[in-house]
Design a protein around this motif. Structure first.
Motif, PDB file in Angstrom:
ATOM      1  N   UNK B  89      -5.950   2.817  -5.612  1.00  0.00           N
ATOM      2  CA  UNK B  89      -5.748   3.785  -4.530  1.00  0.00           C
ATOM      3  C   UNK B  89      -4.448   3.479  -3.810  1.00  0.00           C
ATOM      4  N   UNK B  90      -3.649   4.524  -3.585  1.00  0.00           N
ATOM      5  CA  UNK B  90      -2.428   4.364  -2.794  1.00  0.00           C
ATOM      6  C   UNK B  90      -2.555   5.192  -1.523  1.00  0.00           C
ATOM      7  N   UNK B  91      -2.493   4.504  -0.376  1.00  0.00           N
ATOM      8  CA  UNK B  91      -2.414   5.232   0.891  1.00  0.00           C
ATOM      9  C   UNK B  91      -0.936   5.472   1.154  1.00  0.00           C
ATOM     10  N   UNK B  92      -0.587   6.758   1.290  1.00  0.00           N
ATOM     11  CA  UNK B  92       0.835   7.131   1.359  1.00  0.00           C
ATOM     12  C   UNK B  92       1.446   6.823   2.719  1.00  0.00           C
ATOM     13  N   UNK B  95       1.729  10.980   4.134  1.00  0.00           N
ATOM     14  CA  UNK B  95       0.739  11.803   3.431  1.00  0.00           C
ATOM     15  C   UNK B  95       1.187  13.268   3.393  1.00  0.00           C
ATOM     16  N   UNK B  96       0.871  13.928   2.293  1.00  0.00           N
ATOM     17  CA  UNK B  96       1.338  15.287   2.055  1.00  0.00           C
ATOM     18  C   UNK B  96       0.433  16.285   2.786  1.00  0.00           C
ATOM     19  N   UNK B 150      -5.681  20.170   4.906  1.00  0.00           N
ATOM     20  CA  UNK B 150      -5.361  18.774   4.604  1.00  0.00           C
ATOM     21  C   UNK B 150      -4.051  18.361   5.285  1.00  0.00           C
ATOM     22  N   UNK B 151      -4.176  17.473   6.243  1.00  0.00           N
ATOM     23  CA  UNK B 151      -3.037  16.861   6.944  1.00  0.00           C
ATOM     24  C   UNK B 151      -2.149  17.840   7.702  1.00  0.00           C
ATOM     25  N   UNK B 163      -5.991   9.046   5.373  1.00  0.00           N
ATOM     26  CA  UNK B 163      -5.752   8.241   4.176  1.00  0.00           C
ATOM     27  C   UNK B 163      -6.847   7.185   4.016  1.00  0.00           C
ATOM     28  N   UNK B 166     -10.095   8.533   2.907  1.00  0.00           N
ATOM     29  CA  UNK B 166     -10.136   8.728   1.443  1.00  0.00           C
ATOM     30  C   UNK B 166     -10.412   7.414   0.732  1.00  0.00           C
TER      31      UNK B 166
END
Lengths: 435, 264
Positions: B89-92, B95-96, B150-151, B163, B166
């Motif tokens: 998992x990558x927490x950005x 985030x987009x 979303x975001x 994030x 998720x």
């Protein structure tokens, strides 16, 4: 060479034009005669015409599609999939001809609603003044043809200060192959009235046909109309449509038009803010693929001061399809303090997809606010990566983002069941369902 | 926590990567075992965010050398979505935003996709609603989070909480949190860090990519690695972060220059 071909389409139509006028009303005969004469003075447009420079309809010219026949063997069950539970009033036209037994009109005392021939005598005074007066036919051959062949049509008049809470569904169903049909709508909102009209074009088969439709909307002072237009024809069809709206003082017109494509579709929307403080909200979505061509031409005409217009048009183009958006905004010299915004956003899903977008501002007043912008792009790679990093496949990620792009326009449709239907259509068009 | 005899989750050896022909990662070695929290620190441009993206499978980067084993699989062979389904998992950092897609729709789609891959039960909207609301308590999130796009229009803190939400839902084996503290005020940082700490357990592992030591006051790492010019140049315990905080990165630079001089 072209002239001969044009002759085929026009000649075959005009041959069918009823010389003997049977209408009881002289004004209606006269209107049709005038329109017929206008057809004679015009030609099918080619790409040399500025209004048609992106849209080649030469494939229409050799078709000898004659006017559709007034026959209908349909039952309610054939059409139920398109019925909207929110709509209490429903007018059904099959190949342009009114079908009473499939139509439902609740509360006939509250408003005037029905088929044109039923009102030509009883409402002659209004109709003579309104019908064919908003949609000019002297410079649009398709509007002229529709008016020349005018017979059936949806007539809806909302009396003064009357609010019709439930939407009115006008369902145009195409069934016959290789015919031309002439759907027609007239919506009149008297002062202070409110109404929601759904103008819905559907096809029962994959047949090839030409729909040539005209809608006229007249809004008196402070009248509100929401106009939802759904074009979901057969992929083989030609759809040539015009809608003309005239707005009086402080009236409000909201339009959401969804074009799901046909072989060639063209929609002209002309909104005239004819008096002060009128407002319009125009949203459009075009979703096409394969080799489809969809052209939307809008003109928002600010004739008087203090008008407001807001417009957002989106195209999603896949395959080798071609979308056109031409958004003209005119601000007349005295239309001071006009506030207008226009946005055209376009999403290309394939390398061979094409879009032509053209904002066209003609501003002759000095105290105005006019914002416009146009973007053409692909799905954002970072957005796709974000979704992939949450476990979604690339296909699902792309579909979700495409759906999201469309959802902004769909969300402006105030009828829940219709919105759901269209969401499902968008999802199925992108071939994967995220819900 | 460092657990004795715990199994290796991630093994990176000599990883090299470039973008547009420019080398960014120049031979990274890193081993992460279950239960551990690693911090990767370094200045902007040292390659730490690139390392995070390369592990998650960002297509812009070309792998030019080395290997990465994740849970016994060759990670570099997998497309990004399969890495996610395998538990990475990558927490950005940024985030987009996805206007038009309700957060709850997105979260359930991601959750069910990963569940299906693991052969576990998918949840319908009602079941998922109960489940996600429970997880949202970890991050002190308001319920309108679910209905918003979303975001879209989220503050920096809300995006980071989303994030970590998720992360809580997907239950990854290895979470890489890229600059999780950027743009957060101290209250938001505390909430997000608490959430991470409650998700961390002896069976998973976390890599924190960060510029500043501040985050490490809240999420205490077992190891601190310092990246410079695409390499890990120093590894130590949590005290290394404090040393960097007081001495800056320059002394390492000097250190490295003399080291590379020696090896040449």
């Amino acid at each position: 060479m072209n002239a001969t071909a044009q002759l085929d389409y026009l000649a075959s139509l005009l041959k069918c034009w009823p010389i003997k006028q049977t209408e009881a009303q002289a004004w209606l005969n006269q209107l049709r005669m005038q329109a017929f004469d206008c057809v004679g003075t015009q030609k099918l447009p080619t790409r040399r015409d500025e209004e048609w420079r992106f849209t080649d309809i030469s494939s229409l010219a050799p078709l000898t599609y004659q006017p559709s026949r007034p026959e209908c063997n349909l039952q309610a069950r054939d059409l139920e999939r398109w019925y909207l539970k929110e709509a209490k009033h429903r007018l059904v036209f099959v190949d342009g001809h009114y079908v009473g037994h499939l139509s439902t009109v609740a509360d006939p005392l509250q408003l005037t609603i029905g088929n044109l021939p039923d009102f030509v005598s009883s409402h002659a005074a209004i109709l003579e003044f309104q019908l064919g007066r908003h949609a000019a036919f002297d410079r649009n051959i398709f509007t002229a043809l529709n008016t020349a062949f005018l017979r059936d049509g949806a007539v809806i008049c909302i009396p003064k200060n009357t609010v019709i809470a439930e939407p009115i569904h006008v369902l145009f169903v195409a069934t016959q192959n290789e015919v031309t049909s002439y759907p027609r709508c007239l919506l009149l909102g008297e002062a202070g009235s409110q109404v929601t009209l759904i103008e819905d074009y559907v096809a029962l088969s994959q047949s090839a046909y030409i729909t040539n439709s005209v809608t006229e909307i007249g809004l008196a002072a402070n009248a509100h109309a929401k106009h939802i237009r759904i074009q979901r024809d057969s992929p083989q069809a030609f759809h040539l449509a015009s809608c003309a709206v005239s707005q009086a003082h402080a009236s409000h017109y909201q339009s959401v038009s969804i074009s799901l494509g046909s072989q060639i579709s063209r929609y002209n929307l002309d909104v005239k803010l004819a008096d002060e403080a009128a407002e319009c909200d125009i949203d459009g979505l075009t979703l096409i693929a394969d080799r489809q061509l969809a052209d939307t031409h809008t003109c928002i005409d600010h004739a008087k001061p203090n008008g407001t217009s807001r417009q957002q048009h989106k195209c999603i183009v896949d395959g080798s399809a071609h979308a056109v958006f031409n958004g003209k905004i005119v601000v007349h010299p005295h239309a001071q303090r006009t506030n207008s915004s226009q946005s055209s956003r376009n999403l290309l899903l394939s390398k061979t997809a094409q879009v032509d977008t053209k904002p066209q501002l003609e501003i002759f007043a000095d105290d105005v606010k006019c914002a416009h912008g146009a973007t053409v792009g692909q799905l954002d790679r970072e957005e796709i990566f974000y979704l992939e990093s949450r476990g979604l496949s690339e296909v699902v990620a792309r579909n979700l983002l495409t759906y999201a792009f469309a959802a902004e326009i769909l969300s402006r449709i105030p009828i829940v069941s219709l919105k759901r239907q269209l969401e499902q259509t968008v999802l199925s068009r992108t071939r994967s369902n995220p819900s | 926590m460092i657990v004795e005899n715990s199994k290796t989750i991630l093994s990176v050896q000599g990883l090299r990567a470039s973008i547009d022909g420019i080398d960014i990662l120049k031979g990274i070695d890193l081993t992460v075992k279950s239960g551990e929290i690693h911090a990767i620190m370094g200045l902007n441009g040292s390659g730490k965010s690139t390392f995070a993206k390369v592990l998650a499978g960002h297509a812009d980067y070309a792998i030019t050398g080395g290997s990465v084993q994740f849970e016994g699989k060759n990670l570099l062979e997998l497309p990004p979505e399969e890495r996610a389904r395998a538990g990475l998992f990558l927490a950005f950092q940024y985030p987009i935003e996805i206007p038009g897609v309700a957060n709850t729709q997105f979260l359930r789609l991601a959750y069910n996709t990963v569940q299906a891959q693991r052969g576990k039960e998918e949840l319908d909207p009602l079941e998922f609603d109960d489940f996600v609301r429970e997880k949202m308590k970890l991050l002190e999130m308001k319920s309108d989070f679910l209905d918003r796009s979303v975001n879209e229009g989220f503050s920096g803190g809300e995006k980071k909480r989303n994030e970590i939400l998720q992360m809580a839902l997907l239950e990854p084996k290895l979470s890489i949190l890229d600059e999780m503290d950027s743009g957060l005020d101290i209250d938001a940082l505390r909430i997000v860090a608490n959430g991470v700490n409650r998700i961390a357990n002896k069976d998973n592992a976390i890599i924190l990519v960060t510029h500043y030591q501040r985050l490490l006051d809240y999420i205490v790492p077992d190891y601190v690695h310092v990246m410079q010019a695409g390499c890990i140049v120093m590894t130590g315990g949590k005290e290394l972060a404090l040393e960097l905080e007081t001495r800056g990165y320059d002394w390492l630079h000097e250190n490295r220059r003399s080291l590379s001089g020696a090896s040449a």
